[in-house]
Scaffold this active site. Structure first.
Site, PDB file in Angstrom:
ATOM      1  N   GLY A  74      16.206  25.393   0.431  1.00  0.00           N
ATOM      2  CA  GLY A  74      15.378  26.548   0.753  1.00  0.00           C
ATOM      3  C   GLY A  74      15.968  27.862   0.257  1.00  0.00           C
ATOM      4  O   GLY A  74      15.261  28.720  -0.272  1.00  0.00           O
ATOM      5  N   SER A  75      17.281  28.012   0.400  1.00  0.00           N
ATOM      6  CA  SER A  75      17.905  29.276  -0.006  1.00  0.00           C
ATOM      7  C   SER A  75      17.751  29.506  -1.504  1.00  0.00           C
ATOM      8  O   SER A  75      17.414  30.610  -1.943  1.00  0.00           O
ATOM      9  CB  SER A  75      19.391  29.286   0.367  1.00  0.00           C
ATOM     10  OG  SER A  75      19.541  29.173   1.768  1.00  0.00           O
ATOM     11  N   ASN A 154      11.590  30.786  11.691  1.00  0.00           N
ATOM     12  CA  ASN A 154      12.558  29.774  12.102  1.00  0.00           C
ATOM     13  C   ASN A 154      13.109  30.000  13.503  1.00  0.00           C
ATOM     14  O   ASN A 154      13.596  29.082  14.133  1.00  0.00           O
ATOM     15  CB  ASN A 154      13.712  29.696  11.093  1.00  0.00           C
ATOM     16  CG  ASN A 154      14.264  31.043  10.728  1.00  0.00           C
ATOM     17  OD1 ASN A 154      13.544  31.925  10.246  1.00  0.00           O
ATOM     18  ND2 ASN A 154      15.540  31.239  10.962  1.00  0.00           N
ATOM     19  N   SER A 202      12.443  22.842   2.008  1.00  0.00           N
ATOM     20  CA  SER A 202      13.791  22.278   2.020  1.00  0.00           C
ATOM     21  C   SER A 202      13.796  20.901   2.683  1.00  0.00           C
ATOM     22  O   SER A 202      13.205  20.725   3.756  1.00  0.00           O
ATOM     23  CB  SER A 202      14.715  23.224   2.780  1.00  0.00           C
ATOM     24  OG  SER A 202      15.975  22.622   2.975  1.00  0.00           O
ATOM     25  N   HIS A 204      16.097  19.048   4.292  1.00  0.00           N
ATOM     26  CA  HIS A 204      16.745  18.711   5.570  1.00  0.00           C
ATOM     27  C   HIS A 204      16.005  19.235   6.788  1.00  0.00           C
ATOM     28  O   HIS A 204      16.365  18.924   7.916  1.00  0.00           O
ATOM     29  CB  HIS A 204      18.212  19.165   5.573  1.00  0.00           C
ATOM     30  CG  HIS A 204      18.439  20.637   5.701  1.00  0.00           C
ATOM     31  ND1 HIS A 204      18.829  21.215   6.886  1.00  0.00           N
ATOM     32  CD2 HIS A 204      18.338  21.638   4.813  1.00  0.00           C
ATOM     33  CE1 HIS A 204      18.975  22.523   6.702  1.00  0.00           C
ATOM     34  NE2 HIS A 204      18.682  22.803   5.445  1.00  0.00           N
ATOM     35  N   CYS A 328      22.264  30.502  11.566  1.00  0.00           N
ATOM     36  CA  CYS A 328      22.952  31.378  10.616  1.00  0.00           C
ATOM     37  C   CYS A 328      23.531  32.602  11.306  1.00  0.00           C
ATOM     38  O   CYS A 328      24.474  33.207  10.825  1.00  0.00           O
ATOM     39  CB  CYS A 328      22.005  31.824   9.533  1.00  0.00           C
ATOM     40  SG  CYS A 328      20.922  30.515   9.006  1.00  0.00           S
TER      41      CYS A 328
HETATM   42  C1  LIG Z   1      16.636  26.676   6.876  1.00  0.00           C
HETATM   43  C2  LIG Z   1      15.810  27.771   6.289  1.00  0.00           C
HETATM   44  C3  LIG Z   1      16.088  28.294   5.008  1.00  0.00           C
HETATM   45  C4  LIG Z   1      17.261  27.833   4.202  1.00  0.00           C
HETATM   46  O1  LIG Z   1      17.080  26.520   3.700  1.00  0.00           O
HETATM   47  P1  LIG Z   1      18.366  25.706   3.196  1.00  0.00           P
HETATM   48  O2  LIG Z   1      17.786  24.468   2.603  1.00  0.00           O
HETATM   49  O3  LIG Z   1      19.200  25.448   4.385  1.00  0.00           O
HETATM   50  O4  LIG Z   1      19.038  26.554   2.171  1.00  0.00           O
HETATM   51  C5  LIG Z   1      15.261  29.282   4.520  1.00  0.00           C
HETATM   52  N1  LIG Z   1      14.220  29.741   5.232  1.00  0.00           N
HETATM   53  C6  LIG Z   1      13.912  29.266   6.450  1.00  0.00           C
HETATM   54  C7  LIG Z   1      12.742  29.805   7.183  1.00  0.00           C
HETATM   55  C8  LIG Z   1      14.704  28.279   7.022  1.00  0.00           C
HETATM   56  O5  LIG Z   1      14.416  27.828   8.248  1.00  0.00           O
END
Ligand SMILES: *Cc1c(COP(=O)(O)O)cnc(C)c1O
Length: 396
Positions: A74-75, A154, A202, A204, A328
């Site tokens: 996601g990042s 989130n 993402s 996971h 985070c």
């Molecule tokens: C977890 C998350 C991310 C980051 O995703 P990663 O795969 O952990 O880098 C970005 N945006 C939101 C809304 C998230 O919940």
């Protein structure tokens, strides 16, 4: 020694990969280890596996496979959408609109762009955590190149009016990106019906592997690369494909789509049971985020006169995994930027607890969590001078 039972209610932080996902991935670590870019037949099956995952994911979003680009999560997808757009459209304009409650993958990228000559508007949200469409319209300028608003938050689970945002973006000929990391796999998403130009997800967060994700990019949109190198992903994202990860993500997406309706119903019911009991049985508590326009698995509370971190530690002793703010931000004493954006006073925002359910959670587990939560909150309040003062004053 008897192993302590763990009650996991932090599915917004990460989820376990399903056994079917792991099973699908395993051969690609060993027997089928070939590099998809190699010419020989031995590697061609890996190319097919990657294409297959791409097709599955595309079908869940109502788009074509060629619009899906695999990333490391996601990042990276968020970074690419923002930086890639900023670089490719710099001649058209340098203004970006986002919100104050985005994930740090968006906020810190936006701040980086500000340091590099871009202008960013961070929209406020209402007391439920939803942006105001009038604010969005008012903030649009001739040099606005991108609107990036998350699908669902989130921390508080609030779902944004994505269709309306998409329409506004389209009317003004501005690209619309959404961070759907929390929503993808939990809610139905049709990028055509919702006018979404780019979307981050993402693995996971949907019972897939960590370190793999994708960015959907509408056909015809040219983004500058974030990673340069080989010609993978149609020369848009360099690096040897994470074949096991991609296969796992494809499997997770397929299973998520197949079980979505059932999960939404089950989790919504359990979530509402949790929310109703907590608000009814624990005094001086509040629900954060919209009561209904929220992810089916998200409950986020504030308990007055209680410190979130202490609550987490005591719940942990009972085997309960929850979170305060987001994964985070925990570890820092600053209250969450999302709760602050709702207009909560700092001392209330500090007493927050996020519980996010998964398909395997049961009503018995929720009952156990509520029982423990009640005694934890009681215990912490009994040690709180502020609570003591409050009770004393209210008795006069
Ligand atoms: C977890 C998350 C991310 C980051 O995703 P990663 O795969 O952990 O880098 C970005 N945006 C939101 C809304 C998230 O919940």
């Amino acid at each position: 020694m008897e192993e302590k039972k763990i009650i996991y209610m932090d599915h917004a932080a990460t989820t376990a990969a399903r056994p079917e996902v792991v099973e699908a991935m395993l051969p690609y670590f060993t027997d089928k280890f070939g590099n998809p870019s190699s010419v020989y037949t031995f590697a061609s099956g890996n190319r097919d596996a990657v294409s297959n995952a791409r097709r599955i994911i595309a079908s869940t979003l109502n788009t074509e496979a060629s619009n899906i680009y695999f990333t490391a999560g996601g990042s990276e997808s968020d970074n690419w959408a923002l930086k890639g757009t900023a670089l490719s459209l710099a001649d058209k304009g340098r203004h970006i609109i986002t919100s104050k409650i985005e994930h740090h993958a968006i906020l810190h990228t936006a701040e980086f762009l500000e340091e590099n000559g871009y202008d960013v508007t961070y929209l406020d949200v209402d007391e439920n955590g939803i942006i105001r469409l009038d604010d969005l319209k008012r903030s649009i300028r001739p040099d606005t190149i991108l609107i990036s608003i998350m699908f669902a938050n989130n921390e508080i689970g609030t779902i944004q009016p994505i269709r309306e945002i998409g329409e506004i973006a389209r009317e003004h000929n501005i690209l619309f990106h959404t961070d759907a990391v929390q929503a993808y796999g939990q809610l139905p998403i049709d990028v055509e019906a919702l006018n979404i130009d780019m979307l981050s997800a993402s693995g996971h967060k949907l019972n897939g592997p960590k370190g793999i994700g994708f960015l959907y990019i509408r056909k015809g949109i040219i983004l500058k690369n974030l990673l340069h190198g080989g010609q993978q992903e149609r020369s848009k994202r360099a690096g040897t494909e994470n074949v096991p990860g991609i296969v796992g993500l494809g499997k997770a997406a397929e299973l998520a789509a197949k079980t979505m309706d059932e999960r939404i119903q089950k989790e919504t019911e359990l979530r509402d049971y949790l929310i109703d009991r907590v608000l009814a049985e624990i005094p001086y508590s509040r629900l954060n985020g919209h009561r209904n326009k929220r992810l089916p698995n998200n409950a986020n509370f504030c308990f007055q006169f209680v410190e979130g971190e202490s609550m987490l530690i005591m719940l942990d002793m009972a085997g309960i995994c929850g979170s305060s703010g987001s994964a985070c931000t925990s570890g820092s004493l600053d209250p969450s930027h999302v709760l602050m954006a709702l207009g909560l006073p700092k001392e209330v925002a500090r007493g927050s607890l996020r519980l996010t359910l998964g398909g395997e959670n049961t009503r018995e587990e929720v009952d156990y969590v509520i029982d423990n939560l009640k005694s934890v909150v009681d215990k912490l309040r009994s040690m709180s001078p502020a609570y003591e003062d409050y009770i004393k004053n209210s008795q006069i």
